[in-house]
Design a protein around this motif. Structure first.
Motif, PDB file in Angstrom:
ATOM      1  N   GLN A   1     120.647 -41.171 -92.310  1.00 59.11           N
ATOM      2  CA  GLN A   1     120.498 -40.664 -90.952  1.00 59.11           C
ATOM      3  C   GLN A   1     120.986 -41.706 -89.959  1.00 59.11           C
ATOM      4  O   GLN A   1     120.595 -42.864 -90.035  1.00 59.11           O
ATOM      5  N   GLN A   3     121.121 -43.114 -86.157  1.00 55.51           N
ATOM      6  CA  GLN A   3     120.334 -43.078 -84.928  1.00 55.51           C
ATOM      7  C   GLN A   3     120.929 -43.973 -83.864  1.00 55.51           C
ATOM      8  O   GLN A   3     121.535 -45.002 -84.170  1.00 55.51           O
ATOM      9  N   VAL A   5     119.408 -45.902 -80.491  1.00 54.59           N
ATOM     10  CA  VAL A   5     118.151 -46.232 -79.832  1.00 54.59           C
ATOM     11  C   VAL A   5     118.440 -47.039 -78.574  1.00 54.59           C
ATOM     12  O   VAL A   5     118.999 -48.145 -78.645  1.00 54.59           O
ATOM     13  N   VAL A 109     126.685 -38.284 -81.695  1.00 54.33           N
ATOM     14  CA  VAL A 109     125.267 -38.613 -81.850  1.00 54.33           C
ATOM     15  C   VAL A 109     124.696 -39.006 -80.494  1.00 54.33           C
ATOM     16  O   VAL A 109     125.363 -39.707 -79.706  1.00 54.33           O
ATOM     17  N   GLY A 111     121.260 -40.592 -78.268  1.00 55.87           N
ATOM     18  CA  GLY A 111     119.993 -41.301 -78.266  1.00 55.87           C
ATOM     19  C   GLY A 111     118.927 -40.467 -77.580  1.00 55.87           C
ATOM     20  O   GLY A 111     119.198 -39.382 -77.059  1.00 55.87           O
ATOM     21  N   GLN A 112     117.707 -41.008 -77.554  1.00 54.31           N
ATOM     22  CA  GLN A 112     116.580 -40.259 -77.009  1.00 54.31           C
ATOM     23  C   GLN A 112     116.430 -40.437 -75.500  1.00 54.31           C
ATOM     24  O   GLN A 112     115.690 -39.689 -74.855  1.00 54.31           O
TER      25      GLN A 112
END
Length: 120
Positions: A1, A3, A5, A109, A111-112
């Motif tokens: 996965q 990610q 951040v 992709v 990020g949050q």
């Protein structure tokens, strides 16, 4: 996965500075373009800055105030924000085109997000 951040958001006074970081982790073969977006309350998400091989692009609203850079060894992109204004208040999102394996296609992709609040 894979990610992304983000970190570095927070509260800052008008005229102040903040530096955002976004680190990619997971199985990564290569990263193409990396970008910062932001979304202010009640507004659509907008592209703030982008960096690819040898090129950078900025939204007119942040030119000469924000600087995007990247450290490929650390798989990290930064956004140095100077002379911050009230209207820079938003959630800032990191975005990148990442290839996990040599034969994969690039996937986008996200990020949050990290909140930047400019207030006196």
């Amino acid at each position: 996965q894979v990610q992304l951040v983000e970190s570095g958001g927070g509260l800052v006074q008008p005229g102040g500075s903040l530096r955002l970081s976004c680190a990619a982790s997971g199985i990564i073969f290569s990263i193409n373009a990396m970008r910062w977006y932001r979304q202010a309350p009640g507004k659509e998400r907008e592209l703030v800055a982008a960096i690819s091989v040898g090129t950078t692009n900025y939204a007119d609203s942040v030119k000469d105030r924000f600087t995007i850079s990247r450290d490929n060894a650390k798989k990290t992109v930064y956004l140095q924000m100077n002379s911050l204004k009230l209207e820079d208040t938003a959630v800032y999102y990191c975005n990148a085109d990442i290839k996990r394996k040599p034969w994969d296609r690039f996937l986008e992709v996200w990020g949050q997000g990290t909140l930047v609040t400019v207030s006196s």
